[in-house]
Design an enzyme around this catalytic site. Sequence first.
Site, PDB file in Angstrom:
ATOM      1  N   ASN A  53       0.820  -1.213   0.000  1.00  0.00           N
ATOM      2  CA  ASN A  53       0.000   0.000   0.000  1.00  0.00           C
ATOM      3  C   ASN A  53       0.857   1.268   0.000  1.00  0.00           C
ATOM      4  O   ASN A  53       0.340   2.382   0.033  1.00  0.00           O
ATOM      5  CB  ASN A  53      -0.948   0.011   1.205  1.00  0.00           C
ATOM      6  CG  ASN A  53      -0.229   0.165   2.540  1.00  0.00           C
ATOM      7  OD1 ASN A  53       1.001   0.073   2.619  1.00  0.00           O
ATOM      8  ND2 ASN A  53      -0.983   0.381   3.605  1.00  0.00           N
TER       9      ASN A  53
ATOM     10  N   GLY B 272      -6.629 -16.667   5.361  1.00  0.00           N
ATOM     11  CA  GLY B 272      -7.787 -17.100   4.586  1.00  0.00           C
ATOM     12  C   GLY B 272      -7.419 -17.408   3.151  1.00  0.00           C
ATOM     13  O   GLY B 272      -7.888 -18.384   2.557  1.00  0.00           O
TER      14      GLY B 272
ATOM     15  N   TYR C  55       2.295  -2.641  17.825  1.00  0.00           N
ATOM     16  CA  TYR C  55       3.154  -3.518  17.022  1.00  0.00           C
ATOM     17  C   TYR C  55       3.457  -4.819  17.752  1.00  0.00           C
ATOM     18  O   TYR C  55       3.253  -5.918  17.213  1.00  0.00           O
ATOM     19  CB  TYR C  55       4.450  -2.788  16.690  1.00  0.00           C
ATOM     20  CG  TYR C  55       5.397  -3.558  15.798  1.00  0.00           C
ATOM     21  CD1 TYR C  55       5.078  -3.802  14.461  1.00  0.00           C
ATOM     22  CD2 TYR C  55       6.607  -4.039  16.282  1.00  0.00           C
ATOM     23  CE1 TYR C  55       5.955  -4.501  13.642  1.00  0.00           C
ATOM     24  CE2 TYR C  55       7.485  -4.732  15.466  1.00  0.00           C
ATOM     25  CZ  TYR C  55       7.151  -4.962  14.151  1.00  0.00           C
ATOM     26  OH  TYR C  55       8.021  -5.661  13.342  1.00  0.00           O
TER      27      TYR C  55
END
Length: 312
Positions: free
Chosen positions: A33, A101, A144
């Site tokens: 991203n 997934g 984190y």
Amino acid sequence: MKRILVTGGAGFIGSHLCTRLIEEGNIVICLDNFFTGSKENISYLTGHPRFELIEHDIINPFWTDVDEIYNLACPASPIHYQHDAIKTAKTAVFGTFNMLGLAKRNKAKILQASTSEVYGDPLSHPQREGDWGNVNPIGYRSCYDEGKRCAETLCMDYYRQHGVLVKIIRIFNTYGPNMLTDDGRVISNFVVQALQDKDITIYGDGKQTRSFQYIDDLVEGMMRMMATEDHFTGPVNIGNPCEFSIFELAQKILELTCSHSNIIFEPLPHDDPRQRRPDITLAREKLDWEPHIHLEEGLTKVIDYFKSVLAK
């Protein structure tokens, strides 16, 4: 030839991994991203027939056909993961959930890039995979630290409940080309400051210790971990067991850069660990792996890299 997905593939570690996977003859899908990743890091792969770059945030589901997944996507330096703590936690947890997934759907192997930060401020030294850690769950770093701990939990639950073939590595301090000049990591901070003859800033008294591995050693360890037998999950420490104080590191960088910088001291940040050194017995046993690039050799390469970056 395998079809391999690398999340965070345009980042510091991911860009080196993508290059190595292409060199090994694989098809590589690089997902990023671009929060901390950069298209410049993988520009030399653009246009390669076996490389595809996709802009995507793994907080959102992503579907494709793959044989293997390296899940690296997550801001990894304090200055970046604390910039948006909620987004960091969502990337570590929801992003890992989405990649698991995808692995389940494809019956693919997935390597989860965890971190030495799961040990927190360690209660034993060096850190072994069986240590449960000493992490502050409500601190500034916990988005984190706890995000990566939860990601490991998800991996093991998908392995036990769905039979997903997971590989967990815990990455210790790593350095090399493609690091950002402003990422707040100690080696990039010191080198950039030294090259500009600015004061080298040590947080705390400089007696806290770290162990530093060069990026090529890490990539080799990652690929060896992915190649282990299906039901070996780890976690496995991937790091350099040679330990240095932060003050020793600053002195070494001053020497290698011939810098006129002075060393100054600032207060220690919240929850900064006092010690960090991996026990790599398991990596030696299971992966036949240990780091080979010594600190001075690696620092010389990083100094040359940052010289070229600053020259631009």
